[in-house]
Design a protein around this motif. Structure first.
Motif, PDB file in Angstrom:
ATOM      1  N   ASP A 137      37.926  59.489   1.838  1.00 54.04           N
ATOM      2  CA  ASP A 137      38.001  58.845   0.566  1.00 54.04           C
ATOM      3  C   ASP A 137      39.251  59.529  -0.271  1.00 54.04           C
ATOM      4  OD1 ASP A 137      35.861  57.240   0.992  1.00 54.04           O
ATOM      5  OD2 ASP A 137      34.389  58.540   0.041  1.00 54.04           O
ATOM      6  N   LEU A 138      39.639  60.624   0.106  1.00 55.03           N
ATOM      7  CA  LEU A 138      40.511  61.316  -0.664  1.00 55.03           C
ATOM      8  C   LEU A 138      41.726  60.837  -0.932  1.00 55.03           C
ATOM      9  CD1 LEU A 138      40.660  64.133  -2.303  1.00 55.03           C
ATOM     10  CD2 LEU A 138      41.457  65.224  -0.278  1.00 55.03           C
ATOM     11  N   PRO A 139      42.605  60.121   0.090  1.00 56.70           N
ATOM     12  CA  PRO A 139      43.648  59.686  -0.292  1.00 56.70           C
ATOM     13  C   PRO A 139      43.940  58.631  -1.332  1.00 56.70           C
ATOM     14  CG  PRO A 139      43.166  59.605   2.274  1.00 56.70           C
ATOM     15  CD  PRO A 139      41.951  60.012   1.320  1.00 56.70           C
ATOM     16  N   ARG A 140      42.818  57.865  -1.801  1.00 61.02           N
ATOM     17  CA  ARG A 140      42.936  57.121  -2.948  1.00 61.02           C
ATOM     18  C   ARG A 140      43.233  57.976  -4.212  1.00 61.02           C
ATOM     19  NH1 ARG A 140      38.217  55.422  -4.560  1.00 61.02           N
ATOM     20  NH2 ARG A 140      36.647  56.620  -3.181  1.00 61.02           N
ATOM     21  N   TYR A 141      43.205  59.302  -4.226  1.00 65.87           N
ATOM     22  CA  TYR A 141      43.448  59.961  -5.509  1.00 65.87           C
ATOM     23  C   TYR A 141      44.647  60.892  -5.166  1.00 65.87           C
ATOM     24  CZ  TYR A 141      38.803  58.642  -7.287  1.00 65.87           C
ATOM     25  OH  TYR A 141      37.764  58.006  -7.348  1.00 65.87           O
ATOM     26  N   LEU A 142      45.312  61.148  -3.990  1.00 65.16           N
ATOM     27  CA  LEU A 142      46.243  61.976  -4.001  1.00 65.16           C
ATOM     28  C   LEU A 142      47.702  61.666  -4.682  1.00 65.16           C
ATOM     29  CD1 LEU A 142      45.891  62.733  -0.044  1.00 65.16           C
ATOM     30  CD2 LEU A 142      45.030  64.044  -2.058  1.00 65.16           C
ATOM     31  N   GLY A 143      47.729  60.494  -5.037  1.00 67.76           N
ATOM     32  CA  GLY A 143      48.991  59.814  -5.753  1.00 67.76           C
ATOM     33  C   GLY A 143      49.126  60.095  -7.227  1.00 67.76           C
ATOM     34  N   GLY A 144      47.702  60.916  -7.665  1.00 70.49           N
ATOM     35  CA  GLY A 144      47.793  61.207  -9.153  1.00 70.49           C
ATOM     36  C   GLY A 144      48.031  62.823  -9.128  1.00 70.49           C
ATOM     37  N   PRO A 145      47.708  63.101 -10.348  1.00 75.20           N
ATOM     38  CA  PRO A 145      47.889  64.656 -10.899  1.00 75.20           C
ATOM     39  C   PRO A 145      46.284  65.151 -10.209  1.00 75.20           C
ATOM     40  CG  PRO A 145      47.513  63.380 -12.903  1.00 75.20           C
ATOM     41  CD  PRO A 145      48.067  62.376 -11.884  1.00 75.20           C
ATOM     42  N   GLY A 146      45.255  64.521 -10.481  1.00 75.10           N
ATOM     43  CA  GLY A 146      44.051  65.229  -9.733  1.00 75.10           C
ATOM     44  C   GLY A 146      43.273  65.540 -10.906  1.00 75.10           C
ATOM     45  N   ALA A 348      39.170  70.673 -14.890  1.00 73.97           N
ATOM     46  CA  ALA A 348      38.349  69.471 -14.311  1.00 73.97           C
ATOM     47  C   ALA A 348      37.732  70.058 -13.153  1.00 73.97           C
ATOM     48  CB  ALA A 348      39.345  68.421 -13.928  1.00 73.97           C
ATOM     49  N   SER A 349      36.932  69.325 -12.629  1.00 75.77           N
ATOM     50  CA  SER A 349      36.136  69.520 -11.259  1.00 75.77           C
ATOM     51  C   SER A 349      36.796  69.070 -10.018  1.00 75.77           C
ATOM     52  CB  SER A 349      34.814  68.776 -11.104  1.00 75.77           C
ATOM     53  OG  SER A 349      33.774  69.575 -12.207  1.00 75.77           O
ATOM     54  N   PRO A 350      36.785  69.840  -9.047  1.00 78.48           N
ATOM     55  CA  PRO A 350      37.600  69.674  -7.794  1.00 78.48           C
ATOM     56  C   PRO A 350      37.066  68.111  -7.224  1.00 78.48           C
ATOM     57  CG  PRO A 350      36.506  71.887  -7.470  1.00 78.48           C
ATOM     58  CD  PRO A 350      35.951  71.127  -8.743  1.00 78.48           C
ATOM     59  N   VAL A 351      38.223  67.309  -7.040  1.00 75.33           N
ATOM     60  CA  VAL A 351      38.045  65.995  -6.730  1.00 75.33           C
ATOM     61  C   VAL A 351      37.387  65.964  -5.502  1.00 75.33           C
ATOM     62  CG1 VAL A 351      39.217  63.828  -5.896  1.00 75.33           C
ATOM     63  CG2 VAL A 351      40.233  65.070  -7.858  1.00 75.33           C
ATOM     64  N   LEU A 352      37.521  66.395  -4.287  1.00 77.63           N
ATOM     65  CA  LEU A 352      36.967  66.385  -3.269  1.00 77.63           C
ATOM     66  C   LEU A 352      35.386  66.827  -3.277  1.00 77.63           C
ATOM     67  CD1 LEU A 352      37.063  66.119  -0.073  1.00 77.63           C
ATOM     68  CD2 LEU A 352      37.559  68.364   0.164  1.00 77.63           C
TER      69      LEU A 352
END
Length: 484
Positions: A137-146, A348-352
């Motif tokens: 699921d992670l690639p959906r968020y990799l294009g932003g700052p996180g 922020a909390s870790p996305v993964l």
């Protein structure tokens, strides 16, 4: 000093104070003073509380005023009461009776050590698969700052839906994702509590909460829990009288006692808090871990009409301590203020980790059902072993949670913990869950380990208790650094 205990309330706390065998051999005034000292030592009667006038207590206990007067004099002489002429008498502890700050035990690599200091289960087998799926699921968020100070919307939606399913309608905007429940409490304290502010906690309570509040330099007062839990009338009166800035409570399977707050007290708490301008922090860390089939009462926040309740929870207890994902449920404007505070702490909390949490919460029903079944067996094993090996100890069998709160046969909790470590068992002694050296008659025992380990642990604890009676010398005990 703050708060007043009324004659009828103190009478309920004292119970059959004159009927105990050790006290039947003493004059009534000595027995009464001893019973009050016992309440203070156990944390059931808070420090700095004004006791009822002599006449009022005499009427409540149906004894002479002379007896009460002599008992108060005994308590003053022993340093357990401070009186001012014309003003009243307040509970205290003799000088020097204080314990060090609470903390957590450090992990040990000793394979023979049975660690009962931590109330946290091992990870469910579903965790590894959830982590692998989260990576996909992670690639959906990799294009932003996180950076998501309030948390990922998809996780906030899942958490909000869980509250709604429990009868507490909740929107995404009311949820802030944190790095565990302790982090959630820390953010709330940073926002609400200023140095010197009065706060109220249960006694006993979670040591991490005491550490967070002490770190804010708050003035901590306590509400003592008895064998059946909260004295509702006394708790509500304490909030109205002392007007704490914040009250931290654990209504579901309270840590460490396992008590479940009754419905009526839940209904009355938010209104009492609003009248006193008090914010209620409700810790629901154990709400998923019910071990009976009885329906749970509604959340305290369900009765909140003035946005006075902030509910905190997380993944550590029902899932795994290594899942550092928690949350705060509060009014949407308050969530935004908490997020602003959070940016100055950890961004922020870790996305993964949040994506793993989404996957686990999607499977929560099955995971938690298996967890409950396992904990029920382990709790029953612990109860059986304690009754067999340490029959002088007393306890109420908890209807949920992870821990049993045992009353010992003597105020030896800290000494027993030192002795038990030499036998290969690590314990969290009662004073770690209270203030000022109280709770020496109590011990928290988690039932998170496999039954075979619990059986072995109780045998070792019984041997350690026997050593205390014999006065067997044991190696020096190192000061603990962690209690979870």
């Amino acid at each position: 000093m703050g708060g007043l205990v009324r004659g009828a309330q103190l009478g309920r706390l004292l119970g059959q104070w004159h009927a105990l065998p050790a006290r039947r051999r003493s004059p009534d005034y000595v027995a009464l003073a001893s019973a009050v000292r016992g309440l203070l030592a156990d944390g059931r009667l808070a420090l700095g509380v004004r006791l009822p006038a002599e006449r009022e207590l005499a009427e409540s206990l149906a004894i002479s005023r002379t007896t009460v007067s002599a008992a108060y004099r005994e308590l003053r002489d022993s340093g357990h009461l401070v009186s001012r002429r014309g003003a009243g008498s307040w509970t205290a502890l003799p000088e020097g009776l204080r314990v060090g700050s609470s903390g957590l035990w450090a992990p040990s690599d000793d394979p023979g050590l049975i660690d009962l200091s931590s109330a946290a289960p091992a990870a469910p087998i579903e965790l590894a698969a959830a982590a692998r799926a989260a990576v996909e699921d992670l690639p959906r968020y990799l294009g932003g700052p996180g950076y998501f100070p309030c948390g990922l919307d998809e996780l906030r939606e899942v958490v909000a839906a869980r509250y709604t399913a429990r009868g507490l309608p909740t929107r995404l905007e009311q949820i802030l994702i944190t790095n565990g429940t302790q982090h959630a409490l820390d953010l709330v304290v940073r926002l609400i509590v200023h140095p010197g502010a009065p706060v109220l906690v249960e006694s006993p309570t979670y040591p991490g909460a005491l550490a967070a509040l002490a770190g804010s330099r708050a003035r901590i007062a306590t509400h003592g829990l008895g064998a059946q839990g909260w004295d509702g009338e006394l708790l509500l009166d304490t909030i109205r009288q002392t007007r704490p800035k914040l009250a931290y409570l654990i209504p579901e399977f309270q840590n460490p006692t396992g008590h479940l707050m009754p419905l009526r007290l839940r209904e009355l708490l938010p209104a009492a808090a609003h009248s006193a301008a008090t914010d209620l922090v409700i810790d629901e860390s154990f709400v998923d871990l019910q071990l009976t089939d009885d329906p749970l009462p509604p959340p305290v926040a369900a009765f909140d009409r003035h946005s006075r309740v902030l509910t905190i929870g997380g993944m550590s207890k029902p899932f795994w301590g290594g899942m550092r994902i928690g949350w705060i449920r509060a009014a949407a404007p308050l969530v935004q203020r908490l997020a602003a505070v959070r940016v100055g702490v950890d961004m922020a909390s870790p996305v993964l980790d949040q994506l793993v949490a989404v996957r686990l919460l999607d499977q929560a029903e099955g995971i938690v059902a298996a967890r409950r079944a396992s904990l029920g067996v382990r709790r029953d094993t612990l109860v059986t072993e304690l009754r067999d090996r340490l029959p002088e100890w007393s306890f109420t069998i908890p209807r949920g949670g992870l821990t049993l709160w045992a009353e010992l046969d003597a105020p030896v909790s800290s000494a027993l913990a030192r002795s038990a470590e030499a036998h290969g068992v690590r314990l969290a002694p009662g004073p770690r869950f209270g203030l000022d050296g109280t709770l020496e008659r109590f011990l928290r025992l988690p039932f998170t380990l496999p039954p075979v380990d619990l059986t072995e642990a109780v045998g070792r604890i019984a041997a350690a208790r026997f050593d205390l009676d014999r006065g067997t010398p044991r190696p020096h005990w190192t000061e603990p650094t962690l209690i979870a």
